[in-house]
Design an enzyme around this catalytic site. Sequence first.
Site: not given
Ligand code: PGA
Length: 241
Positions: A138, A136, A143
């Site tokens: 973030h 999304n 968020e």
């Molecule tokens: P991920 O998460 O490296 O496990 O894909 C990244 C994030 O949510 O910032």
Amino acid sequence: MKVITLNDEIMIGQVIGDRFCALLQENPSAVLGLATGASPIPTYQCTISRFKAGDVSFAKAHTFNLDEYCDLPAAHPQSYRSFMHTQLFSHIDIDPQNTHLLDGNASDETAECSRFDALVEQLGGVDLQLLGIGRNGHIGFNEPADTFTQGSFKVQLAPSTLEANSSYFVGERMPTHALTMGVGAILRAKEIVLVATGASKAEAVKAMVQGKITPQLPASALQNHPNVTIYLDPAAASLLQ
Ligand code: PGA
């Protein structure tokens, strides 16, 4: 914003791991901004190999992590404190006292966020910040929101974050809140490197690099930073024009 596409996550980890080591060779007391999740693991593996080869020391460095779950004991295997211990800190010569994470179990969360932000400033700010990106958009646990956040704060995790991270909490309740550095604080790092791999990140990457700057896509704020490098694999880069 510089965008570099490499063959795979291992190559990305090597390039970023080498950048961390070069910084520490130049400045052994550097302040490192660290991330959790799957994206930073190859970087930590490269860094550990370079440490074991005798190329680099973390003895004088400080680290700050982006975020930590609330209401999860620090010793829980899925806490970010545990993640950092397992994936990096236990393999290198860093002084545990110099590894700083927000305390997601603090009784006064506002005071905890202020303590953390003040400590970053006291140590001269983050020299090199490692980031992943959520599906999304973030960064840290910032968020999508109506305004860009500044200092550290308590956040309610978005449904897409809960879904993405639920695989780490099989058979148990996943935390719904976290403490996170704000976008404004992340942007104060002198240099930022962001890793995104896999097709599930392609939409967020396109919006971050080519979309408008909006708090609805928190990573788009990186367009305003003078020293950001985005490292992608071909799947994550697939929607860029
Ligand atoms: P991920 O998460 O490296 O496990 O894909 C990244 C994030 O949510 O910032």
